[in-house]
Design an enzyme around this catalytic site. Structure first.
Site, PDB file in Angstrom:
ATOM      1  N   HIS A 197      -7.344  -5.976   0.690  1.00 32.27           N
ATOM      2  CA  HIS A 197      -6.151  -5.146   0.874  1.00 32.27           C
ATOM      3  C   HIS A 197      -5.275  -5.589   2.045  1.00 32.27           C
ATOM      4  O   HIS A 197      -4.243  -4.987   2.291  1.00 32.27           O
ATOM      5  CB  HIS A 197      -6.599  -3.691   1.092  1.00 32.27           C
ATOM      6  CG  HIS A 197      -5.515  -2.665   0.900  1.00 32.27           C
ATOM      7  ND1 HIS A 197      -4.949  -2.392  -0.323  1.00 32.27           N
ATOM      8  CD2 HIS A 197      -4.901  -1.826   1.787  1.00 32.27           C
ATOM      9  CE1 HIS A 197      -4.042  -1.429  -0.187  1.00 32.27           C
ATOM     10  NE2 HIS A 197      -3.975  -1.074   1.075  1.00 32.27           N
ATOM     11  N   ASP A 233     -10.139  -5.471  -3.339  1.00 34.64           N
ATOM     12  CA  ASP A 233      -9.494  -4.447  -2.520  1.00 34.64           C
ATOM     13  C   ASP A 233     -10.401  -3.218  -2.462  1.00 34.64           C
ATOM     14  O   ASP A 233     -10.752  -2.643  -3.496  1.00 34.64           O
ATOM     15  CB  ASP A 233      -8.147  -4.091  -3.162  1.00 34.64           C
ATOM     16  CG  ASP A 233      -7.282  -3.182  -2.315  1.00 34.64           C
ATOM     17  OD1 ASP A 233      -7.823  -2.272  -1.668  1.00 34.64           O
ATOM     18  OD2 ASP A 233      -6.050  -3.371  -2.327  1.00 34.64           O
ATOM     19  N   SER A 268       0.839  -1.199   0.000  1.00 32.73           N
ATOM     20  CA  SER A 268       0.000   0.000   0.000  1.00 32.73           C
ATOM     21  C   SER A 268       0.882   1.260   0.000  1.00 32.73           C
ATOM     22  O   SER A 268       1.659   1.463  -0.936  1.00 32.73           O
ATOM     23  CB  SER A 268      -0.953  -0.041   1.197  1.00 32.73           C
ATOM     24  OG  SER A 268      -1.973   0.934   1.075  1.00 32.73           O
TER      25      SER A 268
END
Length: 281
Positions: free
Chosen positions: A259, A226, A150
């Site tokens: 995610h 995600d 991320s």
């Protein structure tokens, strides 16, 4: 006085998972980091991977959640993790948001006051922490990789592109691949770097590739469930830019994955294999 303080160590898959703290001269505050030393490190220097975590995370997140120590022991890789920002700077508002300030340093060197005094994560990762690891742990300076998730995936891509001489391998899980074009990146960059968007290109992976920066072949994994894919991550844009500018990239999309670290741990073995191919070949 020792260079760093050992907070704790734990036997793990024949190696040692350690957690440490030191007084950073680059940041000007105490910083925490963690190192997994595989059993092979008892015999000599081993390749080392630096892992950059995402928003709100710490140096402990990866060590606890990713399940990577077994793979690191199998491949003989050292793994270094670090905190995601300075802590305790005392800047007004630094802890008001989960996606900016504390826990959200974005792996850049801030140029704007009041952030520029402490928020110097690029220099911390590429200069100070790198030197500490290479000088005080059995890490091979010629075999260094970087990866992240991320915000940390953004950091891994950007630092590898900005410093290709430092990193021989790079990969990312669900990275913020075009931060200048998403709310997270725009919020961070406008505060850390200022309102002149031209300066943002220096910390935007897509812009760096567009501007001619190159690195060893990149591996990215992205879950299609995600929750941040639609408005924050921009893997399609990064993929198109890499294709247009001949930057080798493998971008894999996975149905049903989100995610989090259940996703990350699922594909961790592939990332370790990717780094080994680049570092040991």
């Amino acid at each position: 006085m020792s260079v760093f303080e050992t907070r704790s160590t734990h036997a793990c898959f024949g190696g040692v998972q350690g957690f440490y703290q030191h007084q950073s001269t680059v940041i000007g505050l105490p910083m925490r980091f963690a190192v997994y030393q595989p059993p092979q490190a008892q015999q000599g220097k081993v390749p080392v991977l630096f892992y950059l975590a995402g928003l709100t995370c710490t140096e402990e997140t990866f060590a606890i959640k990713a399940g990577a120590q077994r793979l690191a022991a199998e491949y003989g890789l050292m793994v270094v993790t670090l905190d995601t920002s300075p802590r305790g700077a005392g800047i007004a508002g630094e802890a008001d948001y989960w996606d900016f300030g504390v826990g959200a340093g974005f792996y850049l060197d801030a140029t704007q006051e009041p952030w520029s005094q402490y928020y110097r994560m690029e220099s911390y990762v590429t200069i100070e922490l790198r030197a500490l690891i290479l000088n005080h742990f059995p890490a091979d300076a010629s075999k260094v990789g970087i990866f992240g998730h991320s915000m940390g995936g953004h950091g891994a891509l950007v630092l590898a592109l900005r410093h290709p001489e430092l990193y021989q391998s790079v990969s990312a899980f669900a990275p913020i691949a075009a931060p200048s074009q998403c709310p997270w990146g725009q919020k961070a960059f406008s505060h850390y770097l200022g309102e002149d968007t031209a300066t943002w290109r220096a910390y935007d992976a897509s812009a760096l590739v567009e501007d001619g920066k190159r690195v060893s072949p990149i591996l990215i994994d992205q879950g299609l469930s995600d929750q941040f894919l639609a408005n924050q991550l921009n893997p399609d844009l990064f993929e198109a830019t890499c294709l247009q500018h001949n930057q080798p990239l493998t971008l894999r999309r996975h149905e049903g994955y989100d995610h989090g670290y259940y996703f990350i741990s699922t594909f961790m073995a592939d990332h370790f294999a990717h780094h080994v191919r680049c570092l040991v070949a």
